[in-house]
Enzyme design. Structure first.
Site, mmCIF file in Angstrom:
data_model
loop_
_atom_site.group_PDB
_atom_site.id
_atom_site.type_symbol
_atom_site.label_atom_id
_atom_site.label_comp_id
_atom_site.label_asym_id
_atom_site.label_seq_id
_atom_site.Cartn_x
_atom_site.Cartn_y
_atom_site.Cartn_z
ATOM 1 N N HIS A 1 73.769 -135.075 -11.404
ATOM 2 C CA HIS A 1 73.174 -135.293 -10.267
ATOM 3 C C HIS A 1 74.114 -135.439 -9.015
ATOM 4 O O HIS A 1 74.731 -136.486 -8.980
ATOM 5 C CB HIS A 1 72.230 -136.478 -10.285
ATOM 6 N N HIS B 1 74.985 -134.191 -4.641
ATOM 7 C CA HIS B 1 74.554 -133.758 -3.471
ATOM 8 C C HIS B 1 75.823 -133.188 -2.814
ATOM 9 O O HIS B 1 76.918 -133.917 -2.705
ATOM 10 C CB HIS B 1 74.039 -134.842 -2.502
ATOM 11 N N LYS C 1 63.521 -130.103 -8.849
ATOM 12 C CA LYS C 1 63.563 -131.376 -8.662
ATOM 13 C C LYS C 1 62.338 -132.040 -7.797
ATOM 14 O O LYS C 1 61.784 -131.018 -6.823
ATOM 15 C CB LYS C 1 64.778 -131.567 -7.428
ATOM 16 N N HIS D 1 62.795 -137.900 -8.791
ATOM 17 C CA HIS D 1 63.292 -139.067 -8.035
ATOM 18 C C HIS D 1 61.966 -139.869 -7.891
ATOM 19 O O HIS D 1 60.856 -139.783 -7.442
ATOM 20 C CB HIS D 1 63.220 -138.691 -6.596
ATOM 21 N N HIS E 1 68.879 -141.355 -11.578
ATOM 22 C CA HIS E 1 69.626 -142.725 -10.819
ATOM 23 C C HIS E 1 68.706 -143.825 -10.927
ATOM 24 O O HIS E 1 67.844 -144.503 -10.157
ATOM 25 C CB HIS E 1 69.650 -142.362 -9.208
ATOM 26 N N LEU F 1 69.250 -144.748 -1.878
ATOM 27 C CA LEU F 1 67.659 -144.928 -2.394
ATOM 28 C C LEU F 1 67.625 -144.066 -3.702
ATOM 29 O O LEU F 1 68.751 -143.188 -4.090
ATOM 30 C CB LEU F 1 66.862 -144.262 -1.704
ATOM 31 N N ASP G 1 74.830 -139.392 -7.934
ATOM 32 C CA ASP G 1 74.064 -139.333 -6.993
ATOM 33 C C ASP G 1 74.893 -139.471 -5.717
ATOM 34 O O ASP G 1 74.643 -140.110 -4.778
ATOM 35 C CB ASP G 1 72.899 -140.272 -7.110
ATOM 36 N N HIS H 1 77.025 -138.861 3.829
ATOM 37 C CA HIS H 1 76.510 -139.004 5.014
ATOM 38 C C HIS H 1 77.840 -139.405 5.885
ATOM 39 O O HIS H 1 78.643 -140.084 5.463
ATOM 40 C CB HIS H 1 75.660 -139.958 5.313
HETATM 41 C C1 NCD Z 1 70.200 -138.843 -1.158
HETATM 42 C C2 NCD Z 1 70.793 -138.173 -0.179
HETATM 43 O O1 NCD Z 1 71.295 -138.428 0.987
HETATM 44 O O2 NCD Z 1 70.568 -136.639 0.061
HETATM 45 N N1 NCD Z 1 70.380 -140.357 -0.867
HETATM 46 C C3 NCD Z 1 70.417 -141.403 -1.742
HETATM 47 O O3 NCD Z 1 70.065 -142.414 -1.020
HETATM 48 N N2 NCD Z 1 70.644 -141.476 -2.967
HETATM 49 C C4 NCD Z 1 68.724 -138.336 -1.931
HETATM 50 C C5 NCD Z 1 68.552 -139.084 -2.900
HETATM 51 O O4 NCD Z 1 69.041 -139.013 -4.195
HETATM 52 O O5 NCD Z 1 67.553 -140.172 -3.067
HETATM 53 ZN ZN ZN Z 2 70.328 -137.801 -5.318
#
Ligand code: NCD
Ligand code: ZN
Length: 357
Positions: free
Chosen positions: A16, A18, A102, A139, A177, A222, A250, A254
């Protein structure tokens, strides 16, 4: 069992992740590729990755962002919307582009505005996935504003996941997660067709950390961290060796400015420290002999893929990691996750297993 000075395991995968796109991808991809052989790539870009050609193009951009000498395979996922097309899902799976799809309930988390508004809307898509043997990644939070944020995962199990598993009996599902004792138990009961990923940060801190000495946006993600009893249940699950639980960081980068503000984004950027933090948790739980199952064996088995042949070596020495990662072409940076408690594990310097060829 005394703590060994080094630990050698098969190279792990991240089920998992991003990686974002553009300059963020350029900043982050190397950190995941240094740690993991493969990654399940989340599709919540803006706009989301919903078509096979978009996923293939994104996969190419990820490959280009990996520095020469690092071997990393992106495994792509389809972002489900209310209009998800069963034929597109099945075609992408057959062509070897999608590995999974997803489900983001609409407005549940970052970039989920195009997510699913009711499970009815995607039931044909799920039928197609079930027939094609394509796992659904979930999710697992309800979005009803009347449900307390700390209860959204537990309510999702009863309200959404139970009927979904009932309606689609052959569908393989990953509850992503997981953050609660209820989810741990739920995954155990349905194991075989249901897996659960666990992040390094949810193993490291409980909800108090988010508010310790003031509001700390870099601990906000989250699903949000829960009470200590839930963290302890996650630690027991991850270190149990049970094949239904596997690694998913996860990692969700940002830039600092978008977290340190009046309405900060959810997401913890843990890619540079992920395996070191997992190793710390397993060492604390006297379960280092089970880290390989969690990090390198259970995930591939669930997805029907071979485990990696290469190995990595972790050493018992204090974590060395940057505090921030710069985003190229900007004056912005991403703060790297660091637990409040010491991390006494690092990768062995210049690990040859991290080189390709
Ligand atoms: C994730 C994101 O920023 O893309 N944020 C997070 O808090 N985990 C999205 C997600 O997996 O919920
Ligand atoms: Zn995620």
């Amino acid at each position: 069992m005394s703590t060994p000075a080094t630990l050698s395991i098969r190279r792990p995968d991240d089920w998992h992740v991003h990686l974002r796109d553009g300059p963020m991808l350029a900043a982050c991809a190397v950190h995941t590729a240094r740690q993991f052989a493969r990654g399940i790539i989340m599709p919540n870009l803006v706009p989301p990755v919903t078509r096979v050609d978009e996923a293939a193009a994104y996969r190419e951009r990820i490959r280009e962002a990996i520095p020469a000498g690092l071997a990393f395979e992106p495994l792509m996922t389809c972002y489900l919307t209310d209009d998800a097309d069963p034929a597109e899902l099945v075609r992408g799976k057959r062509e070897g582009v999608w590995v999974a799809a997803k489900l983001y309930p609409a407005h549940a988390t970052t970039n989920s505005a195009h997510g699913v508004t009711s499970m009815e809307r995607i039931s044909r898509a799920l039928d197609g996935m079930e027939k094609a043997g394509m796992p659904l990644l979930v999710h697992g939070e309800v979005t009803d504003p009347d449900v307390d944020i700390f209860d959204r995962e537990a309510v999702f199990l009863d309200k959404v996941l139970v009927p979904l598993l009932e309606r689609h009996q052959g569908l393989k599902v990953v509850l992503e997660h997981i953050t609660t004792r209820e989810s741990v138990q739920f995954v155990e009961v349905h194991s075989g067709r249901l897996g659960g990923t666990i992040t390094p940060h949810h193993l490291s801190y409980n909800r108090n950390a988010i508010f310790k000495g003031g509001i700390r946006p870099h601990f906000y993600c989250l699903p949000i961290a829960k009470r200590e009893e839930h963290r302890l249940a996650l630690r027991r699950a991850a270190t149990s060796g049970h094949s239904a639980f596997f690694l998913g960081t996860d990692t969700a980068p940002h830039t600092a400015d978008t977290k340190e503000c009046a309405c900060g984004c959810a997401g913890v950027f843990n890619a540079p420290v992920a395996m070191q933090v997992y190793a710390q948790v397993f060492a604390e739980e006297r379960a280092l002999d089970r880290l390989e199952a969690f990090a390198s064996l259970n995930g591939p088995r669930f997805y029907g893929l071979p485990a990696n042949e290469e190995r990595i070596t972790l050493q018992a020495r204090p974590l060395e990691a940057p505090e921030r990662v710069e985003v190229p072409g900007s004056n912005k940076s991403i703060v790297v996750f660091r637990p409040d408690t010491p991390v006494g594990w690092s990768f062995r310097a210049k690990d040859p297993s991290l080189r390709s060829g």
